[in-house]
Design an enzyme around this catalytic site. Structure first.
Site, mmCIF file in Angstrom:
data_model
loop_
_atom_site.group_PDB
_atom_site.id
_atom_site.type_symbol
_atom_site.label_atom_id
_atom_site.label_comp_id
_atom_site.label_asym_id
_atom_site.label_seq_id
_atom_site.Cartn_x
_atom_site.Cartn_y
_atom_site.Cartn_z
ATOM 1 N N LYS A 75 -110.520 -18.212 -12.962
ATOM 2 C CA LYS A 75 -109.982 -18.086 -11.692
ATOM 3 C C LYS A 75 -108.536 -17.261 -11.918
ATOM 4 C CE LYS A 75 -109.677 -19.162 -7.359
ATOM 5 N NZ LYS A 75 -109.575 -17.721 -7.106
ATOM 6 N N LYS A 99 -102.108 -22.711 -16.037
ATOM 7 C CA LYS A 99 -101.744 -23.033 -14.568
ATOM 8 C C LYS A 99 -102.605 -23.970 -14.075
ATOM 9 C CE LYS A 99 -99.973 -19.422 -12.154
ATOM 10 N NZ LYS A 99 -100.084 -18.151 -11.597
ATOM 11 N N LYS A 111 -107.989 -13.087 -14.953
ATOM 12 C CA LYS A 111 -106.979 -11.888 -13.986
ATOM 13 C C LYS A 111 -107.650 -10.669 -14.104
ATOM 14 C CE LYS A 111 -102.726 -12.375 -11.888
ATOM 15 N NZ LYS A 111 -102.282 -13.355 -11.324
ATOM 16 N N THR A 195 -98.375 -19.941 -2.164
ATOM 17 C CA THR A 195 -97.814 -19.714 -3.413
ATOM 18 C C THR A 195 -96.205 -20.120 -3.293
ATOM 19 O OG1 THR A 195 -99.069 -17.996 -4.000
ATOM 20 C CG2 THR A 195 -97.197 -18.113 -5.208
ATOM 21 N N ASN A 225 -95.272 -11.255 -0.369
ATOM 22 C CA ASN A 225 -95.940 -12.468 0.270
ATOM 23 C C ASN A 225 -95.061 -13.765 -0.474
ATOM 24 O OD1 ASN A 225 -97.921 -14.793 -0.732
ATOM 25 N ND2 ASN A 225 -99.059 -14.019 0.730
ATOM 26 N N SER A 356 -106.500 -21.661 -3.135
ATOM 27 C CA SER A 356 -107.617 -20.905 -3.526
ATOM 28 C C SER A 356 -108.808 -22.026 -3.880
ATOM 29 C CB SER A 356 -107.330 -19.869 -4.451
ATOM 30 O OG SER A 356 -106.782 -18.654 -4.180
HETATM 31 N N1 LIG Z 1 -99.916 -13.786 -4.196
HETATM 32 C C1 LIG Z 1 -100.142 -14.786 -4.769
HETATM 33 O O1 LIG Z 1 -101.047 -15.682 -4.321
HETATM 34 C C2 LIG Z 1 -99.454 -15.214 -6.080
HETATM 35 C C3 LIG Z 1 -98.455 -14.388 -6.612
HETATM 36 N N2 LIG Z 1 -97.923 -14.743 -7.731
HETATM 37 C C4 LIG Z 1 -96.767 -13.902 -8.315
HETATM 38 O O2 LIG Z 1 -95.840 -13.698 -7.495
HETATM 39 C C5 LIG Z 1 -95.151 -12.651 -7.795
HETATM 40 C C6 LIG Z 1 -95.149 -11.779 -6.308
HETATM 41 O O3 LIG Z 1 -96.315 -11.575 -5.712
HETATM 42 P P1 LIG Z 1 -96.753 -11.316 -4.453
HETATM 43 O O4 LIG Z 1 -95.618 -11.948 -3.412
HETATM 44 O O5 LIG Z 1 -98.044 -11.920 -4.197
HETATM 45 O O6 LIG Z 1 -97.014 -9.647 -4.590
HETATM 46 P P2 LIG Z 1 -96.484 -8.864 -3.300
HETATM 47 O O7 LIG Z 1 -97.053 -7.509 -3.494
HETATM 48 O O8 LIG Z 1 -96.738 -9.470 -1.884
HETATM 49 O O9 LIG Z 1 -95.015 -8.634 -3.228
HETATM 50 C C7 LIG Z 1 -94.334 -8.084 -4.491
HETATM 51 C C8 LIG Z 1 -92.767 -7.752 -3.855
HETATM 52 O O10 LIG Z 1 -92.038 -7.443 -5.152
HETATM 53 C C9 LIG Z 1 -91.095 -6.321 -4.842
HETATM 54 N N3 LIG Z 1 -90.741 -5.515 -6.155
HETATM 55 C C10 LIG Z 1 -91.598 -4.761 -6.958
HETATM 56 N N4 LIG Z 1 -90.785 -4.505 -7.843
HETATM 57 C C11 LIG Z 1 -89.479 -5.073 -7.801
HETATM 58 C C12 LIG Z 1 -88.561 -4.863 -8.460
HETATM 59 N N5 LIG Z 1 -88.148 -4.162 -9.505
HETATM 60 N N6 LIG Z 1 -87.332 -5.566 -8.023
HETATM 61 C C13 LIG Z 1 -87.212 -6.276 -6.765
HETATM 62 N N7 LIG Z 1 -88.514 -6.402 -6.094
HETATM 63 C C14 LIG Z 1 -89.478 -5.691 -6.568
HETATM 64 C C15 LIG Z 1 -91.995 -5.354 -4.018
HETATM 65 O O11 LIG Z 1 -91.301 -4.824 -3.065
HETATM 66 C C16 LIG Z 1 -92.687 -6.493 -2.973
HETATM 67 O O12 LIG Z 1 -91.780 -6.837 -2.045
HETATM 68 C C17 LIG Z 1 -96.029 -11.768 -8.843
HETATM 69 O O13 LIG Z 1 -95.260 -12.073 -10.015
HETATM 70 C C18 LIG Z 1 -97.427 -12.719 -8.747
HETATM 71 O O14 LIG Z 1 -98.082 -12.413 -9.903
HETATM 72 C C19 LIG Z 1 -98.013 -15.978 -8.386
HETATM 73 C C20 LIG Z 1 -99.171 -16.833 -7.878
HETATM 74 C C21 LIG Z 1 -99.958 -16.602 -6.919
HETATM 75 O O1 LIG Z 2 -105.655 -17.792 -6.181
HETATM 76 C C1 LIG Z 2 -105.665 -17.504 -7.221
HETATM 77 O O2 LIG Z 2 -107.001 -17.615 -7.456
HETATM 78 C C2 LIG Z 2 -104.988 -16.939 -8.253
HETATM 79 C C3 LIG Z 2 -103.623 -16.494 -7.959
HETATM 80 C C4 LIG Z 2 -103.016 -15.986 -8.991
HETATM 81 O O3 LIG Z 2 -103.254 -14.927 -9.426
HETATM 82 C C5 LIG Z 2 -101.739 -16.404 -9.722
HETATM 83 O O4 LIG Z 2 -101.569 -17.601 -9.341
HETATM 84 O O5 LIG Z 2 -100.990 -15.853 -10.483
#
Ligand SMILES: NC(=O)C1=CN([C@@H]2O[C@H](COP(=O)(O)OP(=O)(O)OC[C@H]3O[C@@H](n4cnc5c(N)ncnc54)[C@H](O)[C@@H]3O)[C@@H](O)[C@H]2O)C=CC1
Ligand SMILES: O=C(O)CCC(=O)C(=O)O
Length: 427
Positions: A75, A99, A111, A195, A225, A356
């Site tokens: 996953k 995790k 992934k 998250t 997000n 999820s």
């Molecule tokens: N979406 C999910 O369900 C999950 C996300 N994550 C992790 O959370 C983190 C963020 O993911 P999301 O919020 O989903 O992605 P997203 O794509 O919604 O947002 C990413 C954000 O990071 C910013 N960003 C990119 N480069 C940057 C930098 N150099 N400095 C400051 N900000 C920067 C972007 O502008 C954007 O605002 C990642 O590490 C991801 O793997 C972890 C668990 C679950």
């Molecule tokens: O929702 C999921 O299955 C995985 C989310 C994810 O990629 C993460 O936790 O880094």
């Protein structure tokens, strides 16, 4: 910043594996278990070819890694990012393995990624790319084999296109093949903010232990997000969001930023720095974000953003890792010496994969839960596992990250040993 990530990437998986070694030192683990967990079982690389709107063809590298499926189908999310590499995908899949084990979800870790900057594609090109990904990996994914979800620069709309493409390929509707879908296509209520909500429940539950009682000043790195929802959840409880950043800049106000205006600006496609000058907010260099005076620092962007160069400048009492792998091991040591508690990614951001899992369960049952049920079940799991990790940290006098890995590794070891001498892998 992108360059900094690329330079460090050559050793990102080796660095991640040091966390496994740290945890193994505290347990009587058979060498076979470590041998199994040290390597990704299967990483598939393809080149996706799509038609662009101008009629030309363009190709993009893409991967799917199934790191380990001892505890169940693999996953993990799919990332669309120009700096993605095979090693980054494998590292993210390693983190997913731990995790899912920390949260006791019946999954292994996987992934995927496409090496692309999705902001340069039209919506039609993005849809063709998303569908091409599923065409390439349809034989690898499946509701009992490998279940993708959203990650950086992917979202519910993309998951919907992918679920639709999978249904066309296999000739039937299989909503449980992918999670994080739109509600209209079998997505779960509460997945969008899950998250952040998992991290929020964790901080709220451990607030006394972390010395975070009362009104907090919070800095959030990355305003997508995870970043937007954690800011909203904490602001609803009366805490002040004093700094935020995105890939284009950062904004700071010691008395608290206007969060509603920030959310409106992001929804309109503007960078956070567009609000500089309003309500006392000043634009600051993105690298200054970690150094602002605050109680809680929330990295919610990409990996390796807090390293030995900037860790000494952190003034927060605690760090909530919503991003995957934002703090390097060197930075961890500096923060530990400074008495800063780090709530580790495999626990702190596990709310996403937990909801999820709820989505997958609901899809398989064909019976859907209310958002209150989703929140309540998530809260119960986060608090249960959070307290167990806290107790391990106290008992063994180790940082919370090592405690989380010990907790996960003991579950993984039991499963690997229970499989017997021929550990099974769905291939
Ligand atoms: N979406 C999910 O369900 C999950 C996300 N994550 C992790 O959370 C983190 C963020 O993911 P999301 O919020 O989903 O992605 P997203 O794509 O919604 O947002 C990413 C954000 O990071 C910013 N960003 C990119 N480069 C940057 C930098 N150099 N400095 C400051 N900000 C920067 C972007 O502008 C954007 O605002 C990642 O590490 C991801 O793997 C972890 C668990 C679950
Ligand atoms: O929702 C999921 O299955 C995985 C989310 C994810 O990629 C993460 O936790 O880094």
């Amino acid at each position: 910043m992108e360059e900094r990530r690329l330079m460090k990437e050559s050793s990102i998986l080796d660095v991640a594996l040091t966390r496994l070694d740290d945890a193994a030192r505290h347990l009587q683990i058979h060498g076979d278990v470590l041998e199994r967990l040290k390597y990704p079982r299967e990483t598939t690389k393809v080149r996706l070819m799509i038609r662009m709107d101008d009629g030309s063809r363009k190709s993009f590298l893409a991967w799917r890694c199934r790191y380990d499926d001892t505890r169940g189908p693999t996953k993990g999310g799919i990332r669309f990012h120009p700096a993605s590499t095979a090693e980054e995908v494998e590292t993210l899949a390693f983190w997913m393995t731990f995790k899912c084990a920390v949260m006791n979800l019946p999954y292994g870790g996987g992934k995927g990624a496409v090496q692309v900057d999705p902001r340069t594609l039209s919506k039609a090109e993005l849809e063709r790319l998303s569908r091409a990904y599923v065409q390439a990996f349809a034989r690898i994914i499946g509701p009992d084999r490998d279940i993708p979800a959203p990650d950086v620069y992917t979202n519910a709309m993309i998951m919907g296109w992918m679920a639709d493409e999978y249904a066309s390929i296999v000739g039937q509707c299989v909503p449980a093949v992918i999670t994080g879908k739109p509600i209209a296509l079998g997505g779960s209520l509460g997945r969008e903010d899950a998250t952040a909500r998992g991290g929020y429940y964790l901080v709220r539950h451990l607030a006394r232990e972390l010395g975070l009682q009362g009104r907090m000043r919070v800095a959030v790195q990355g305003f997508g997000n995870a970043g937007q929802f954690i800011a909203s959840l904490l602001a609803e409880d009366g805490h002040d969001i004093v700094a935020v950043s995105d890939s284009r800049g950062a904004l700071h106000c010691p008395y608290g930023l206007d969060l509603r205006a920030l959310l409106r600006a992001k929804a309109a496609g503007l960078p956070v720095s567009a609000l500089a000058g309003q309500g006392g907010a000043v634009a600051v260099a993105p690298e200054e974000l970690v150094a602002v005076d605050c109680d809680l620092l929330v990295p919610a962007a990409l990996e390796n953003m807090i390293d030995e160069e900037n860790a000494r400048r952190i003034r927060a009492r605690a760090v909530l890792e919503l991003a995957n792998g934002p703090v390097t091991p060197e930075a961890d040591r500096i923060l530990e010496q400074a008495g800063v508690q780090v709530l580790p990614d495999i626990l702190a951001n596990a709310g996403g994969v937990t909801v999820s899992y709820f989505e997958w369960v609901q899809n398989r049952q064909g019976f859907y839960w209310t958002v209150e049920e989703v929140h309540e079940r998530l809260r119960a799991i986060v608090e249960r596992e959070g307290l167990q990790v806290w107790a391990i940290a106290q008992e063994r006098r180790v940082p919370l990250r090592t405690a989380a890995y010990i907790h996960a590794l003991s579950r993984l070891a039991s499963a690997i040993e229970a499989h017997g001498t021929q550990p099974f892998f769905t291939s």
